[in-house]
Design a protein around this motif. Structure first.
Motif, PDB file in Angstrom:
ATOM      1  N   GLN A 111       0.822  -1.202   0.000  1.00 47.73           N
ATOM      2  CA  GLN A 111       0.000   0.000   0.000  1.00 47.73           C
ATOM      3  C   GLN A 111       0.860   1.258   0.000  1.00 47.73           C
ATOM      4  O   GLN A 111       0.515   2.262  -0.641  1.00 47.73           O
ATOM      5  CB  GLN A 111      -0.939  -0.009   1.203  1.00 47.73           C
ATOM      6  N   ASN A 112       1.982   1.233   0.697  1.00 46.08           N
ATOM      7  CA  ASN A 112       2.866   2.400   0.736  1.00 46.08           C
ATOM      8  C   ASN A 112       3.497   2.673  -0.622  1.00 46.08           C
ATOM      9  O   ASN A 112       3.588   3.829  -1.064  1.00 46.08           O
ATOM     10  CB  ASN A 112       3.964   2.193   1.784  1.00 46.08           C
ATOM     11  N   VAL A 113       3.938   1.618  -1.292  1.00 46.01           N
ATOM     12  CA  VAL A 113       4.539   1.781  -2.621  1.00 46.01           C
ATOM     13  C   VAL A 113       3.489   2.293  -3.610  1.00 46.01           C
ATOM     14  O   VAL A 113       3.768   3.177  -4.431  1.00 46.01           O
ATOM     15  CB  VAL A 113       5.154   0.454  -3.112  1.00 46.01           C
ATOM     16  N   ILE A 114       2.283   1.751  -3.525  1.00 42.98           N
ATOM     17  CA  ILE A 114       1.193   2.213  -4.396  1.00 42.98           C
ATOM     18  C   ILE A 114       0.916   3.696  -4.156  1.00 42.98           C
ATOM     19  O   ILE A 114       0.727   4.474  -5.097  1.00 42.98           O
ATOM     20  CB  ILE A 114      -0.084   1.378  -4.148  1.00 42.98           C
ATOM     21  N   ALA A 115       0.909   4.102  -2.881  1.00 44.69           N
ATOM     22  CA  ALA A 115       0.666   5.504  -2.539  1.00 44.69           C
ATOM     23  C   ALA A 115       1.762   6.397  -3.101  1.00 44.69           C
ATOM     24  O   ALA A 115       1.497   7.517  -3.577  1.00 44.69           O
ATOM     25  CB  ALA A 115       0.571   5.658  -1.028  1.00 44.69           C
ATOM     26  N   TYR A 116       2.995   5.916  -3.061  1.00 46.26           N
ATOM     27  CA  TYR A 116       4.118   6.681  -3.624  1.00 46.26           C
ATOM     28  C   TYR A 116       3.976   6.827  -5.137  1.00 46.26           C
ATOM     29  O   TYR A 116       4.095   7.929  -5.691  1.00 46.26           O
ATOM     30  CB  TYR A 116       5.443   6.000  -3.288  1.00 46.26           C
ATOM     31  N   LEU A 117       3.699   5.718  -5.811  1.00 44.82           N
ATOM     32  CA  LEU A 117       3.579   5.749  -7.274  1.00 44.82           C
ATOM     33  C   LEU A 117       2.420   6.628  -7.731  1.00 44.82           C
ATOM     34  O   LEU A 117       2.482   7.255  -8.789  1.00 44.82           O
ATOM     35  CB  LEU A 117       3.407   4.329  -7.811  1.00 44.82           C
ATOM     36  N   ALA A 118       1.367   6.676  -6.920  1.00 44.59           N
ATOM     37  CA  ALA A 118       0.195   7.480  -7.279  1.00 44.59           C
ATOM     38  C   ALA A 118       0.510   8.963  -7.352  1.00 44.59           C
ATOM     39  O   ALA A 118      -0.210   9.740  -7.999  1.00 44.59           O
ATOM     40  CB  ALA A 118      -0.927   7.241  -6.271  1.00 44.59           C
ATOM     41  N   LYS A 119       1.583   9.384  -6.714  1.00 47.56           N
ATOM     42  CA  LYS A 119       1.970  10.790  -6.695  1.00 47.56           C
ATOM     43  C   LYS A 119       2.939  11.149  -7.818  1.00 47.56           C
ATOM     44  O   LYS A 119       3.324  12.313  -7.982  1.00 47.56           O
ATOM     45  CB  LYS A 119       2.604  11.142  -5.344  1.00 47.56           C
ATOM     46  N   GLN A 120       3.354  10.156  -8.590  1.00 48.03           N
ATOM     47  CA  GLN A 120       4.327  10.391  -9.654  1.00 48.03           C
ATOM     48  C   GLN A 120       3.636  10.646 -10.999  1.00 48.03           C
ATOM     49  O   GLN A 120       2.483  10.287 -11.193  1.00 48.03           O
ATOM     50  CB  GLN A 120       5.275   9.202  -9.771  1.00 48.03           C
ATOM     51  N   LYS A 121       4.364  11.256 -11.902  1.00 42.80           N
ATOM     52  CA  LYS A 121       3.819  11.570 -13.224  1.00 42.80           C
ATOM     53  C   LYS A 121       4.413  10.638 -14.267  1.00 42.80           C
ATOM     54  O   LYS A 121       5.644  10.546 -14.401  1.00 42.80           O
ATOM     55  CB  LYS A 121       4.130  13.025 -13.584  1.00 42.80           C
ATOM     56  N   PRO A 122       3.556   9.927 -15.015  1.00 42.54           N
ATOM     57  CA  PRO A 122       4.079   8.995 -16.019  1.00 42.54           C
ATOM     58  C   PRO A 122       4.680   9.708 -17.222  1.00 42.54           C
ATOM     59  O   PRO A 122       4.203  10.768 -17.642  1.00 42.54           O
ATOM     60  CB  PRO A 122       2.837   8.189 -16.427  1.00 42.54           C
ATOM     61  N   THR A 123       5.737   9.150 -17.760  1.00 39.45           N
ATOM     62  CA  THR A 123       6.328   9.684 -18.983  1.00 39.45           C
ATOM     63  C   THR A 123       5.585   9.103 -20.188  1.00 39.45           C
ATOM     64  O   THR A 123       5.156   7.950 -20.153  1.00 39.45           O
ATOM     65  CB  THR A 123       7.817   9.316 -19.087  1.00 39.45           C
ATOM     66  N   PRO A 124       5.431   9.878 -21.252  1.00 36.59           N
ATOM     67  CA  PRO A 124       4.708   9.374 -22.429  1.00 36.59           C
ATOM     68  C   PRO A 124       5.543   8.380 -23.223  1.00 36.59           C
ATOM     69  O   PRO A 124       6.775   8.368 -23.140  1.00 36.59           O
ATOM     70  CB  PRO A 124       4.449  10.643 -23.242  1.00 36.59           C
ATOM     71  N   GLY A 125       4.856   7.549 -23.987  1.00 37.16           N
ATOM     72  CA  GLY A 125       5.523   6.644 -24.898  1.00 37.16           C
ATOM     73  C   GLY A 125       5.209   7.080 -26.329  1.00 37.16           C
ATOM     74  O   GLY A 125       4.630   8.149 -26.542  1.00 37.16           O
ATOM     75  N   ALA A 126       5.555   6.252 -27.293  1.00 32.53           N
ATOM     76  CA  ALA A 126       5.274   6.601 -28.690  1.00 32.53           C
ATOM     77  C   ALA A 126       5.267   5.338 -29.538  1.00 32.53           C
ATOM     78  O   ALA A 126       6.055   4.417 -29.305  1.00 32.53           O
ATOM     79  CB  ALA A 126       6.328   7.566 -29.216  1.00 32.53           C
ATOM     80  N   ALA A 127       4.348   5.311 -30.500  1.00 34.63           N
ATOM     81  CA  ALA A 127       4.345   4.213 -31.469  1.00 34.63           C
ATOM     82  C   ALA A 127       5.577   4.381 -32.354  1.00 34.63           C
ATOM     83  O   ALA A 127       5.957   5.499 -32.708  1.00 34.63           O
ATOM     84  CB  ALA A 127       3.071   4.256 -32.294  1.00 34.63           C
ATOM     85  N   LYS A 128       6.216   3.282 -32.704  1.00 30.65           N
ATOM     86  CA  LYS A 128       7.472   3.354 -33.458  1.00 30.65           C
ATOM     87  C   LYS A 128       7.369   2.822 -34.885  1.00 30.65           C
ATOM     88  O   LYS A 128       8.185   3.169 -35.737  1.00 30.65           O
ATOM     89  CB  LYS A 128       8.553   2.579 -32.707  1.00 30.65           C
ATOM     90  N   ASN A 129       6.383   1.963 -35.132  1.00 30.55           N
ATOM     91  CA  ASN A 129       6.293   1.325 -36.440  1.00 30.55           C
ATOM     92  C   ASN A 129       5.148   1.923 -37.249  1.00 30.55           C
ATOM     93  O   ASN A 129       3.990   1.556 -37.061  1.00 30.55           O
ATOM     94  CB  ASN A 129       6.103  -0.186 -36.274  1.00 30.55           C
TER      95      ASN A 129
END
Length: 219
Positions: A111-129
């Motif tokens: 639960q603590n790790v989940i709470a930490y991750l919930a506060k972070q901002k995801p980096t975008p990805g991109a289609a390559k093909n």
């Protein structure tokens, strides 16, 4: 049952209900007090005394994995992360690396790790093909009717955000990781989703690659 036993049984039943309610309340209280600071510490440094490797080693700073074989965790639903860790603890999902780590984690750790991750901002990805992006888009949005493959968007939403506590976020996830999981479901080496096993078995390598690449570019 005689008249003397009846009130005794009733009293025991009431007592058991009270104990269960207290236990549930305690669990809810513990979850409600999830500590993102403790989650950050465990994520970044692990705990060697319990064989819990630092999550950052594989899943990157703030949960944004830079290793294509390892999933990004930031932006993922907490309930989904929780389910996967519980599955790693048992036999529902077999992974030689994650199993011992998950087994070393307590419910509070998770639960603590989940709470930490919930506060972070995801980096975008991109289609390559660019040659398969249209096929991936078609499968994701409309499925493959002739193979009875439903549209991915039906469960994972149009933008890949998923549905909390039900279906994971796919948007921005590494192509390599998503492809590997679909192949694992198809081959039966990953078994913790009956729905995904059924769907993946109906998809070709080309179709899996195309949709995996497409979802990496969703935001």
């Amino acid at each position: 049952m005689n008249r003397i036993c009846i009130p005794i049984v009733k009293s025991l039943f009431v007592a058991l209900l009270a104990i269960a309610a207290t236990a549930n309340a305690s669990e809810d209280k513990k979850v409600a007090k999830a500590d993102p600071a403790k989650g950050e510490a465990l994520y970044n440094t692990g705990d060697a005394t319990r064989n819990v490797t630092a999550c950052i080693a594989c899943h990157g700073a703030a949960g944004n994995s830079s290793i294509a074989e390892n999933p990004k965790l930031t932006g993922q639903h907490g309930a989904y992360i929780h389910k996967q860790l519980v599955d790693f603890k048992g036999t529902a999902r077999n992974n030689a690396i994650m199993a011992p780590i998950a087994k070393g984690m307590t419910e509070e750790d998770i639960q603590n790790v989940i709470a930490y991750l919930a506060k972070q901002k995801p980096t975008p990805g991109a289609a390559k093909n660019k040659d398969t992006v249209e096929l991936g888009k078609k499968i994701y949005r409309g499925g493959i009717a002739e193979k009875n493959v439903p549209a991915c968007a039906a469960c994972h939403s149009a933008n890949g955000a998923g549905l909390p506590a039900q279906y994971p976020r796919l948007a921005g996830q590494h192509q390599t990781y998503t492809q590997a999981q679909l192949v694992a479901f198809r081959q039966g080496t990953r078994k913790n989703s009956e729905l995904m096993t059924t769907v993946a078995k109906r998809m070709s390598d080309e179709e899996i690659q195309a949709v995996s690449d497409y979802v990496a570019g969703l935001k």
